[in-house]
Design a protein around this motif. Structure first.
Motif, mmCIF file in Angstrom:
data_model
loop_
_atom_site.group_PDB
_atom_site.id
_atom_site.type_symbol
_atom_site.label_atom_id
_atom_site.label_comp_id
_atom_site.label_asym_id
_atom_site.label_seq_id
_atom_site.Cartn_x
_atom_site.Cartn_y
_atom_site.Cartn_z
ATOM 1 N N VAL A 250 5.431 1.155 -1.139
ATOM 2 C CA VAL A 250 4.174 1.373 -1.094
ATOM 3 C C VAL A 250 3.048 0.304 -0.624
ATOM 4 N N LEU A 254 0.080 -0.166 2.459
ATOM 5 C CA LEU A 254 -1.206 0.042 2.076
ATOM 6 C C LEU A 254 -2.195 -0.785 2.980
ATOM 7 N N VAL A 257 -3.533 1.641 5.829
ATOM 8 C CA VAL A 257 -4.278 2.576 5.135
ATOM 9 C C VAL A 257 -5.549 1.967 4.737
ATOM 10 N N VAL A 258 -5.740 0.786 4.176
ATOM 11 C CA VAL A 258 -6.927 0.079 3.881
ATOM 12 C C VAL A 258 -7.860 -0.129 4.939
ATOM 13 N N ALA A 313 -7.852 3.614 -2.960
ATOM 14 C CA ALA A 313 -6.702 2.748 -2.152
ATOM 15 C C ALA A 313 -6.297 1.681 -3.064
ATOM 16 N N ASP A 317 -2.829 0.634 -5.081
ATOM 17 C CA ASP A 317 -2.056 -0.659 -4.960
ATOM 18 C C ASP A 317 -2.124 -1.201 -6.388
ATOM 19 N N LEU A 337 -0.662 7.710 -3.509
ATOM 20 C CA LEU A 337 -0.861 7.489 -2.127
ATOM 21 C C LEU A 337 -1.202 8.941 -1.443
#
Length: 359
Positions: A250, A254, A257-258, A313, A317, A337
């Protein structure tokens, strides 16, 4: 008569020494951004070949929800400053000009100025979008609708595009590429362009295709985020399951994604305060072909919710790294997520974030 974008491109005769003259107006719309963009680019190219060097663009800016219709109407009747003819572009992301806009477009079509070619493009379209204004364009020009390519149509679309690039492939090879790109036309176009550079001119079979083409259907984070932004919740869940099965971590996902959530949160704040969204797209170097995706996402959520997505998000994390804050409960990072990206894709799924925070 409604055309496919590819039919319009062929009609424009870009590969002919003496292409047909441009019509007074064109409408290019639909949910498939690549096809809309390429058809609009073909009209622009045809205009340049026919000596039309002056171009004006009208779209909603600042705190306006619609283009400046008065300015557009005035431009239709104003003489060209630097050239004998002009290309006037009207961009309607929603595909709806409203009553005033429809009257301006219909008025143009009723008496089109001889020195203006009108190009209307829209990122959304359905049977309910059309009206007297689009019918008026159809009477004096051309209407091309870029409907999404259905799964059973993808192989034919790929085969036609291969031919336009001077490539030949057997049926199994075409199907192999279709399976790899999973309906993503932009990914297919990129892979075909790559094939044009790498191919030796021989007919491509499955083995050769797989050797030359990157695995564009791999469930990577770029496509997961795109699916969430485009409101495709089912694809989000399926792709994340694929990533998890492949052994991805994951935290490694991220970053992208972030980045996308922060970018969209910035766009949402600009839009909320009535800023120039087009300028912000340019500042963030978001290509025209990607902008409809962000516009659709911005329509689903208000600015504060995008900030909440960015904060969530961060929680994902912390779960993945086992660094929970005081009062936070540990959980399944993959599930957290998935809930986040499903909430991005579907406003009704935002309640899942509350479940994630409490569980």
């Amino acid at each position: 008569m409604e055309l496919k974008p590819e039919q319009l491109v062929a009609q424009l005769g870009l590969d002919q020494s003496s292409p047909p003259p441009l019509r007074p107006a064109y409408l290019i719309a639909g949910p498939e951004p690549l096809r809309v963009l390429e058809a609009a680019d073909a009209v622009r190219a045809a205009a340049r070949r026919q000596g039309i060097s002056e171009r004006e663009v009208f779209e909603a800016e600042g705190n306006q929800r619609e283009p400046d219709w008065n300015a557009l109407e005035a431009s239709f009747r104003a003489p060209s400053l630097f050239a004998s003819r002009r290309l006037v572009e009207l961009r309607l992301p929603s595909g709806k000009p409203g009553k005033e806009g429809a009257e301006v477009i219909s008025g143009f079509c009723a008496d089109p100025p001889p020195d203006v070619v009108l190009l209307v493009s829209a990122g959304e379209w359905s049977k309910q979008h059309g009206g007297k204004w689009s019918e008026a364009i159809g009477r004096i020009g051309q209407v091309a609708i870029a409907w999404a390519v259905k799964p059973h149509e993808l192989s034919d679309w790929i085969e036609r595009r291969l031919r336009t690039r001077g490539l030949k492939a057997d049926h199994a090879a075409v199907q192999s590429l279709a399976d790899r790109v999973e309906g993503n036309l932009l990914a297919a176009a990129q892979e075909i362009d790559k094939l044009a550079l790498l191919s030796d001119g021989q007919v491509l079979d499955v083995e050769r295709m797989q050797a030359l083409v990157a695995d564009a259907a791999r469930f990577d984070v770029f496509r997961v985020v795109d699916a969430a932004m485009n409101g495709q919740g089912a694809q989000v869940s399926r792709m994340l399951a694929g990533l998890r099965a492949e052994g991805e971590a994951v935290p490694a996902l991220l970053g992208m994604v972030v980045l996308e959530l922060q970018r969209t949160a910035t766009l949402a704040r600009v839009q909320a305060r009535g800023g120039n969204l087009a300028a912000e797209f340019k500042a963030q170097r978001i290509w025209d072909s990607k902008q409809p995706m962000y516009r659709r996402a911005l329509q689903r959520h208000v600015a504060p919710r995008w900030d909440a997505f960015v904060a969530q998000a961060g929680r994902v994390d912390r779960i993945a790294k086992g660094r929970m804050r005081v009062g936070e409960e540990p959980g399944d990072a993959w599930l957290a997520l998935e809930r986040l990206l499903l909430a991005v894709a579907e406003p009704r799924a935002a309640r899942l974030l509350s479940a994630a925070r409490s569980g």
